[in-house]
Write an enzyme that holds these catalytic residues in place. Structure first.
Site, short mmCIF file in Angstrom:
data_model
loop_
_atom_site.label_atom_id
_atom_site.label_comp_id
_atom_site.label_asym_id
_atom_site.label_seq_id
_atom_site.Cartn_x
_atom_site.Cartn_y
_atom_site.Cartn_z
N CYS A 366 21.35 6.88 31.04
CA CYS A 366 21.85 8.24 30.84
C CYS A 366 22.12 8.60 29.37
O CYS A 366 21.69 9.66 28.93
CB CYS A 366 23.06 8.59 31.70
SG CYS A 366 23.64 7.35 32.81
N ARG A 395 22.27 -5.87 33.28
CA ARG A 395 23.67 -5.99 33.70
C ARG A 395 23.99 -7.44 33.99
O ARG A 395 23.16 -8.16 34.54
CB ARG A 395 23.93 -5.14 34.94
CG ARG A 395 23.76 -3.68 34.62
CD ARG A 395 23.83 -2.80 35.83
NE ARG A 395 23.31 -1.50 35.44
CZ ARG A 395 23.07 -0.51 36.28
NH1 ARG A 395 23.32 -0.67 37.57
NH2 ARG A 395 22.60 0.62 35.85
N GLN A 413 14.79 1.02 36.44
CA GLN A 413 15.11 2.10 37.36
C GLN A 413 14.04 3.18 37.29
O GLN A 413 13.50 3.45 36.22
CB GLN A 413 16.45 2.74 36.98
CG GLN A 413 17.59 1.77 37.03
CD GLN A 413 18.87 2.42 36.52
OE1 GLN A 413 18.85 3.16 35.55
NE2 GLN A 413 19.96 2.16 37.19
N ASP A 415 14.28 6.18 36.91
CA ASP A 415 15.41 7.02 36.55
C ASP A 415 14.98 8.41 36.09
O ASP A 415 13.88 8.59 35.58
CB ASP A 415 16.17 6.34 35.40
CG ASP A 415 17.66 6.61 35.47
OD1 ASP A 415 18.08 7.36 36.36
OD2 ASP A 415 18.38 6.08 34.61
N HIS A 417 17.13 12.18 34.55
CA HIS A 417 18.34 12.99 34.40
C HIS A 417 17.94 14.44 34.27
O HIS A 417 17.05 14.77 33.49
CB HIS A 417 19.15 12.50 33.20
CG HIS A 417 19.68 11.11 33.42
ND1 HIS A 417 18.98 10.00 33.03
CD2 HIS A 417 20.78 10.68 34.08
CE1 HIS A 417 19.66 8.92 33.41
NE2 HIS A 417 20.74 9.30 34.05
N LYS A 500 27.55 13.07 45.82
CA LYS A 500 26.28 12.35 45.72
C LYS A 500 25.63 12.21 47.09
O LYS A 500 26.27 12.38 48.12
CB LYS A 500 26.52 10.97 45.14
CG LYS A 500 27.44 10.16 46.05
CD LYS A 500 27.54 8.74 45.60
CE LYS A 500 28.29 7.95 46.66
NZ LYS A 500 28.33 6.55 46.39
N HIS A 546 22.02 12.89 38.03
CA HIS A 546 21.42 11.57 37.87
C HIS A 546 20.68 11.29 39.16
O HIS A 546 21.22 11.52 40.24
CB HIS A 546 22.47 10.46 37.73
CG HIS A 546 23.51 10.68 36.71
ND1 HIS A 546 23.62 9.92 35.59
CD2 HIS A 546 24.54 11.58 36.64
CE1 HIS A 546 24.66 10.31 34.87
NE2 HIS A 546 25.24 11.32 35.49
#
Length: 672
Positions: A366, A395, A413, A415, A417, A500, A546
């Site tokens: 992000c 992580r 990911q 991913d 945004h 979410k 997200h």
RNA sequence: GCCGAAGUAGCUCAGUGGUAGAGCAUCGCAUUCGUAAUGCGAGGGUCGCGGGUUCAAAUCCCGCCUUCGGCUCCA
């Protein structure tokens, strides 16, 4: 400062607890609703305890509930149970079922219960002087005042128990012990280790056997086993735990999936971006992830000259950590002002001279995407801005938690945004969901459910104003409703910064995996001071969404391997076609076909080894190659191919042209 | 991270103190074969790593690493 930002997103992206268990106390009414099979299994736990006590009378029992696939009992005793003991315990359990003991309920007073526990009678076969039932004593104290305390007795065994149970132990004959492990009393690490013995039980022998057959099936499709057999990925000790090496076959799978997702993203107006794998600490101090989630991150990378400087100053570890965590007073006041409250406390402010700088391996994408958005001014006419990246993040998952591809330390990911106006939130959430639906349908993963996480109405643990929340929640709810799949609304399950939608996908053997999430965020735009120019020619705050619909490529591929049991549809198969020659008389013809298929972009190999055709077919079957082309003199003469499919068997002889047309169409349409 | 179990050839596994084994895979030779295993031969291992006990260790002891089953954790 509370936990901030992508917490729940990450949770959803990475977590999969197939059998979530709650240690929360059930009310008596909830207990009474125990299903028949739970009742049976709970009784089995008592019988198992009885058997253990007959063999090891010193055992102290804690808690023995039914669970999704069976039951367990936690206990403490001098002897350590190993799988070698199972036979002995099961034999004793068998005796108890033969004795057909009656399960008898008895209401007792708190005093009686305590006295029985003190004497070791509760959770025992008899009084055990000097060996009080310590866990039962504690459990009694946890029973709310005024609630009925009861025990159940079968044979000599009396246990503190609210029930319910089956009538007689004779019902519990289809039972088997499955595994032994350790646990903490009530999940509390400080309370010491217990042994946990697991078993399962079913009403009929057939169901018990079917359960184990099913387990065997599950083992066969385990992505770790298939990953090795089909050479999809490798994890190497020297590279590091939880770090996936995508081997050529696995890379094809991943690349095809990414191409597919990428195509859909372009159709939906996303822009592709690329960002580096690290970012400066300040970035994560702004987002709030550093230092609060330090334990779950790889340690900061400190610049060389800074390291030398502190080494020169003779600065210790604690001091170094403090200097890394700290911020300047200017940084703190800026952020606090934007947030409208103190999110960085005085304790973290330090003289800028002393501050240490460094980089962090990115734990989420992000902030990088936010910086791209913020790199130029935006008009309301430009919104929504949708930035997508297959972004790799790192992580520090605990070592014991790592598992194949489904729980790793570095993952990519899918991913994106989205930056939009408040009015656009609903449409954008809907767009995210439709993308997920398209991809899951294409893969034949139709057995999934959707969870809408809403804010806890009784709690003040959410930021932003209630009107915004109402709007966003309504958007999520409506979006979920359009999916045409069952969804549940779960108050209190929202991230504190926005509602979410989570996807929980069921694999073929019924295990549930939480993969993706779509999440509305009102917090990070504030922390990073994002804006767009509105129709009123004034700056406005965008809302961020997200979304990582599949979580990570690693986990998704792991689930996919198990979903297809390694038999990928042709468009995903690393090797789509294998040409098998019957004798070397057709080598030239086979080479010709091979070249022709390769030319149109199909992933094809040629096996013209001296093996017999049976062996070649066998090997191709074991490698789960979708199409086998058997070529002999007949085919060479007619310019045809004998087609065999790994799942559909012999499909007969086709002309080369027909086969080519069919397969290219199948791949293009991404047929299952 | 915690508890327990495991780690022997590329893979699956046997080997409980006395010269490291099998099947599959690999390589070589022969075979030219019609829908799930052709035959013969060869190569391949610092028995996870490091210490210790012993005349002698894959085997017994200690420490570490990794994997598995759980627990705990998961921004």
């Amino acid at each position: 400062m509370t936990k901030i930002s992508c917490r729940k997103i990450r949770d959803m992206r990475q977590t999969a607890h197939p059998f979530p268990m709650s240690t929360e106390r059930k009310t008596l009414e909830e207990r009474a609703q125990m299903s028949d099979i739970e009742r049976l299994r709970h009784s089995c736990a008592h019988i198992m305890a009885t058997a253990i006590l007959r063999i090891w009378p010193d055992a102290q029992f804690a808690y023995g509930p039914p669970i999704e696939n069976g039951f367990y009992y936690d206990f403490q005793m001098a002897h350590r149970v190993t799988p070698d003991d199972f036979e002995k315990i099961e034999a004793e359990m068998k005796k108890i079922t033969k004795e057909n003991q009656k399960f008898e309920w008895k209401g007792i007073s708190r005093e009686e219960a305590k006295a029985m526990a003190e004497s070791g009678r509760l959770g025992g076969l008899s009084e055990r002087p000097g060996n009080p039932s310590v866990f039962k004593l504690d459990l009694i104290d946890k029973i709310p005042e005024g609630e009925q305390i009861s025990c159940f007795q079968n044979g000599d065994f009396i246990d503190l128990c609210a029930g319910p149970h089956v009538g007689y132990s004779g019902k519990c004959k289809n039972v088997k012990l499955t595994s032994v492990s350790s646990s903490f009393y009530l999940g509390d690490e400080s309370k010491g280790q217990l042994q946990r013995l697991y078993g399962t039980a079913f009403p009929s022998k057939e169901e018990l056997e079917a359960y184990f057959v099913n387990l065997e099936e599950a083992k066969k499709r385990d992505h770790r086993k298939l990953g090795k057999e089909l050479k999809l990925f490798h994890i190497d000790e020297d590279v590091g735990q939880g770090l996936i090496l995508w081997t050529p076959n696995g890379a094809v799978l991943r690349q095809e999936l990414q191409n597919f997702i990428g195509e859909e993203l372009r159709k939906q107006g996303y822009s592709q971006v690329f960002t580096p794998h690290i970012g400066k600490l300040a970035l994560y101090k702004t987002s709030g992830h550093f230092p609060y989630y330090k334990d779950a991150q790889f340690p900061a990378i400190i610049e060389q000259d800074q390291l030398e400087k502190i080494a020169h100053e003779g600065c210790g570890c604690a001091e170094m950590t403090a200097r890394l965590d700290a911020v300047s007073s200017q940084f703190a006041s800026q952020l606090n002002e934007r947030a409208g409250r103190e999110i960085i406390g005085q304790d973290r402010i330090m003289d800028p001279e002393k501050l240490l700088d460094g980089f962090l391996l990115k734990p989420m994408n992000c902030p990088h995407h936010i910086k791209i958005y913020g790199s130029q001014p935006h008009s309301y006419r430009d919104l929504p801005v949708r930035l997508a990246e297959f972004g790799t993040v790192y992580r520090w998952e605990q070592s014991g938690e790592l598992n194949g591809m489904t729980r790793v330390r570095g993952f990519t990911q899918d991913d994106a945004h989205l930056f939009c106006t408040e009015d656009q939130v609903a449409a954008e959430v809907l767009g995210c969901l439709s993308l997920v639906k398209i991809v899951l349908n294409t893969l034949g993963m139709t057995d999934y459910r959707v969870r809408v996480g809403l804010r806890d109405p009784d709690s003040s643990k959410f930021t932003g104003n209630p009107a915004q929340w109402d709007k966003a929640e309504a958007a999520c709810r409506e979006a979920a409703a359009t999916l045409g799949v069952p969804f549940t609304e779960e108050p209190g399950e929202a991230a504190f910064y926005g509602p979410k939608i989570d996807f929980v996908i069921k694999d073929v053997i019924g295990r549930e995996w939480q993969l993706g999430t779509v999440q509305v965020d009102y917090v990070l735009p504030v922390r990073f001071d994002l804006s767009y120019n509105g129709p009123d020619n004034k700056p406005h705050r965008p809302v961020m969404i997200h979304r990582a619909p599949f979580g990570s490529m690693e986990r998704f591929c792991g689930v996919l391997i198990e979903h297809f049991a390694g038999h990928f549809p042709t468009w995903l198969a690393p090797e789509q076609i294998r040409i098998l020659t019957i004798s070397e008389k057709v080598d030239a013809f086979a080479e010709e076909i091979f070249a022709q298929l390769k030319e149109v972009g199909l992933r094809v190999t040629l096996n013209n080894d001296a093996d017999k055709i049976g062996a070649k077919i066998r090997n191709a079957q074991l490698d789960k190659i979708p199409y086998m082309l058997v070529l002999g003199e007949k085919e060479a003469a007619a310019n045809s191919v004998a087609v065999r499919h790994s799942k559909r068997g012999d499909l007969g002889v086709k002309s080369v042209a027909d086969f080519l047309t069919e397969v290219t169409a199948e791949v293009k349409e991404r047929k299952l």
